[in-house]
Motif scaffolding. Structure first.
Motif, PDB file in Angstrom:
ATOM      1  N   VAL A  32       0.763  -1.204   0.051  1.00 31.74           N
ATOM      2  CA  VAL A  32      -0.084  -0.055   0.114  1.00 31.74           C
ATOM      3  C   VAL A  32       0.838   1.060  -0.050  1.00 31.74           C
ATOM      4  O   VAL A  32       0.572   2.283   0.640  1.00 31.74           O
ATOM      5  N   ARG A  33       1.687   1.285  -0.856  1.00 29.44           N
ATOM      6  CA  ARG A  33       2.808   2.419  -0.858  1.00 29.44           C
ATOM      7  C   ARG A  33       2.358   3.697  -1.524  1.00 29.44           C
ATOM      8  O   ARG A  33       3.137   4.768  -1.548  1.00 29.44           O
ATOM      9  N   GLY A  34       1.266   3.609  -2.174  1.00 33.28           N
ATOM     10  CA  GLY A  34       0.742   4.777  -2.903  1.00 33.28           C
ATOM     11  C   GLY A  34       1.105   5.081  -4.167  1.00 33.28           C
ATOM     12  O   GLY A  34       0.902   5.986  -4.490  1.00 33.28           O
ATOM     13  N   THR A  35       2.028   4.378  -4.639  1.00 32.54           N
ATOM     14  CA  THR A  35       2.473   4.481  -6.230  1.00 32.54           C
ATOM     15  C   THR A  35       2.327   3.312  -6.901  1.00 32.54           C
ATOM     16  O   THR A  35       3.283   2.973  -7.784  1.00 32.54           O
ATOM     17  N   ALA A  36       1.193   2.727  -6.938  1.00 29.20           N
ATOM     18  CA  ALA A  36       1.127   1.811  -7.553  1.00 29.20           C
ATOM     19  C   ALA A  36       0.284   1.927  -8.800  1.00 29.20           C
ATOM     20  O   ALA A  36      -0.950   1.532  -9.224  1.00 29.20           O
ATOM     21  N   GLY A  37       0.821   2.791  -9.674  1.00 23.12           N
ATOM     22  CA  GLY A  37       0.296   3.114 -11.081  1.00 23.12           C
ATOM     23  C   GLY A  37      -0.600   4.547 -10.797  1.00 23.12           C
ATOM     24  O   GLY A  37      -1.050   4.930  -9.672  1.00 23.12           O
ATOM     25  N   SER A  38      -1.784   4.503 -11.896  1.00 25.44           N
ATOM     26  CA  SER A  38      -2.594   5.842 -11.909  1.00 25.44           C
ATOM     27  C   SER A  38      -3.912   5.248 -11.851  1.00 25.44           C
ATOM     28  O   SER A  38      -4.371   4.941 -10.788  1.00 25.44           O
ATOM     29  N   GLY A  39      -4.537   4.942 -13.053  1.00 27.80           N
ATOM     30  CA  GLY A  39      -6.092   4.708 -12.679  1.00 27.80           C
ATOM     31  C   GLY A  39      -6.138   3.222 -13.140  1.00 27.80           C
ATOM     32  O   GLY A  39      -5.018   2.599 -13.943  1.00 27.80           O
ATOM     33  N   ILE A  40      -7.239   2.603 -12.729  1.00 36.67           N
ATOM     34  CA  ILE A  40      -7.692   1.137 -13.386  1.00 36.67           C
ATOM     35  C   ILE A  40      -9.039   1.107 -13.593  1.00 36.67           C
ATOM     36  O   ILE A  40      -9.875   1.897 -12.778  1.00 36.67           O
ATOM     37  N   GLY A  41      -9.639   0.316 -14.500  1.00 31.18           N
ATOM     38  CA  GLY A  41     -11.134   0.230 -14.606  1.00 31.18           C
ATOM     39  C   GLY A  41     -11.485  -1.325 -14.348  1.00 31.18           C
ATOM     40  O   GLY A  41     -10.698  -2.251 -14.863  1.00 31.18           O
ATOM     41  N   LEU A  42     -12.513  -1.378 -13.586  1.00 31.56           N
ATOM     42  CA  LEU A  42     -12.815  -2.583 -13.125  1.00 31.56           C
ATOM     43  C   LEU A  42     -14.221  -3.028 -14.073  1.00 31.56           C
ATOM     44  O   LEU A  42     -15.098  -2.330 -13.929  1.00 31.56           O
ATOM     45  N   TRP A  43     -13.872  -3.853 -14.944  1.00 31.24           N
ATOM     46  CA  TRP A  43     -15.261  -4.261 -15.764  1.00 31.24           C
ATOM     47  C   TRP A  43     -16.177  -5.263 -14.944  1.00 31.24           C
ATOM     48  O   TRP A  43     -15.828  -5.768 -14.087  1.00 31.24           O
ATOM     49  N   LEU A  44     -17.274  -5.504 -15.538  1.00 31.80           N
ATOM     50  CA  LEU A  44     -18.488  -6.089 -15.009  1.00 31.80           C
ATOM     51  C   LEU A  44     -18.048  -7.630 -14.309  1.00 31.80           C
ATOM     52  O   LEU A  44     -18.453  -7.979 -13.157  1.00 31.80           O
ATOM     53  N   ASN A  45     -17.302  -8.415 -15.070  1.00 35.86           N
ATOM     54  CA  ASN A  45     -16.934  -9.532 -14.669  1.00 35.86           C
ATOM     55  C   ASN A  45     -16.121  -9.473 -13.326  1.00 35.86           C
ATOM     56  O   ASN A  45     -16.156 -10.440 -12.563  1.00 35.86           O
ATOM     57  N   ALA A  46     -15.222  -8.360 -13.250  1.00 41.68           N
ATOM     58  CA  ALA A  46     -14.343  -8.252 -12.171  1.00 41.68           C
ATOM     59  C   ALA A  46     -15.226  -7.791 -10.990  1.00 41.68           C
ATOM     60  O   ALA A  46     -15.102  -8.394  -9.690  1.00 41.68           O
ATOM     61  N   VAL A  47     -16.188  -7.100 -11.164  1.00 35.74           N
ATOM     62  CA  VAL A  47     -16.963  -6.562 -10.448  1.00 35.74           C
ATOM     63  C   VAL A  47     -17.938  -7.520  -9.689  1.00 35.74           C
ATOM     64  O   VAL A  47     -17.864  -7.713  -8.458  1.00 35.74           O
TER      65      VAL A  47
END
Length: 216
Positions: A32-47
């Motif tokens: 949880v270092r706060g630098t794990a990339g920028s954005g991410i999108g969770l599609w329906l199957n993941a949700v």
């Protein structure tokens, strides 16, 4: 990473008579270092998969926004393609900061160890990698060797060690199959996270995304 923490969240819900302990091995020094990339999108199957963990998706929705209809433009800004107006309803995508997703998954994974509803223990080892895994006697599980010299005897090993997965290569090699390696296709994908607070006040916040685009 995300895959390992998600598995820990699922397995952490089990009672000790089903699963007694889960160990997550992470190569980074801090999950949880706060630098794990920028954005991410969770599609329906993941949700839908994450909905199996009580309360998790509600917490994710609290720190995310639905993805607007995407558009594809050339380097001059001319439109190349765009989806139908019902894209968002057909394929809902939750967009959030990647580090927030990591924080929430980490919280749910570790809280399962202290929950009164089960007694499954979740242990997270950082700054470590899996260097070898050996099948024991038939149906006797697997012996996992870590980079710090520790060995762990487990019933199941879930390999979520990324695009350059060492475990995938090992399994394929032992099966006599060619290893799968990433192929550079020449594409570059740039993603950034912007605050709507900085958006020009003259732009309707509900449609400000229409000024963004992807370059291919």
């Amino acid at each position: 990473g995300i895959g390992g923490l998600a598995v820990a969240c699922f397995l952490g819900q089990c009672t000790a008579d089903v699963i007694a302990a889960v160990t997550v091995v992470e190569r980074a020094s801090d999950l949880v270092r706060g630098t794990a990339g920028s954005g991410i999108g969770l599609w329906l199957n993941a949700v839908q998969a994450l909905e199996q963990v009580a309360g998790l998706v509600d917490d994710l929705k609290a720190v995310s926004l639905p993805m607007p209809n995407p558009g594809y433009r050339d380097k001059y800004g001319y439109s190349l393609a765009h989806p139908s107006s019902t894209f968002g309803q057909q394929y809902p995508v939750l967009c959030m900061k990647r580090d927030l997703l990591m924080h929430i998954l980490h919280r749910y994974a570790t809280s399962s160890s202290t929950s009164s509803s089960n007694s499954c223990r979740v242990r997270i080892i950082t700054n470590t990698t899996v260097v070898d895994a050996q099948d024991m006697a038939p149906h006797a599980g697997v012996r996992v060797v870590l980079s710090d010299g520790e060995t762990i005897d487990a019933d199941v090993l879930v390999a979520a060690d990324g695009i350059y997965s060492a475990m995938r290569s090992k399994i394929l090699s032992e099966a006599g199959l060619p290893c799968v390696t990433p192929v550079n296709m020449g594409y570059t994908y740039i993603r950034s996270v912007l605050s709507t607070v900085t958006v020009n006040a003259d732009i309707d916040i509900d449609s400000w995304h229409s000024t963004s685009f992807e370059l291919w």
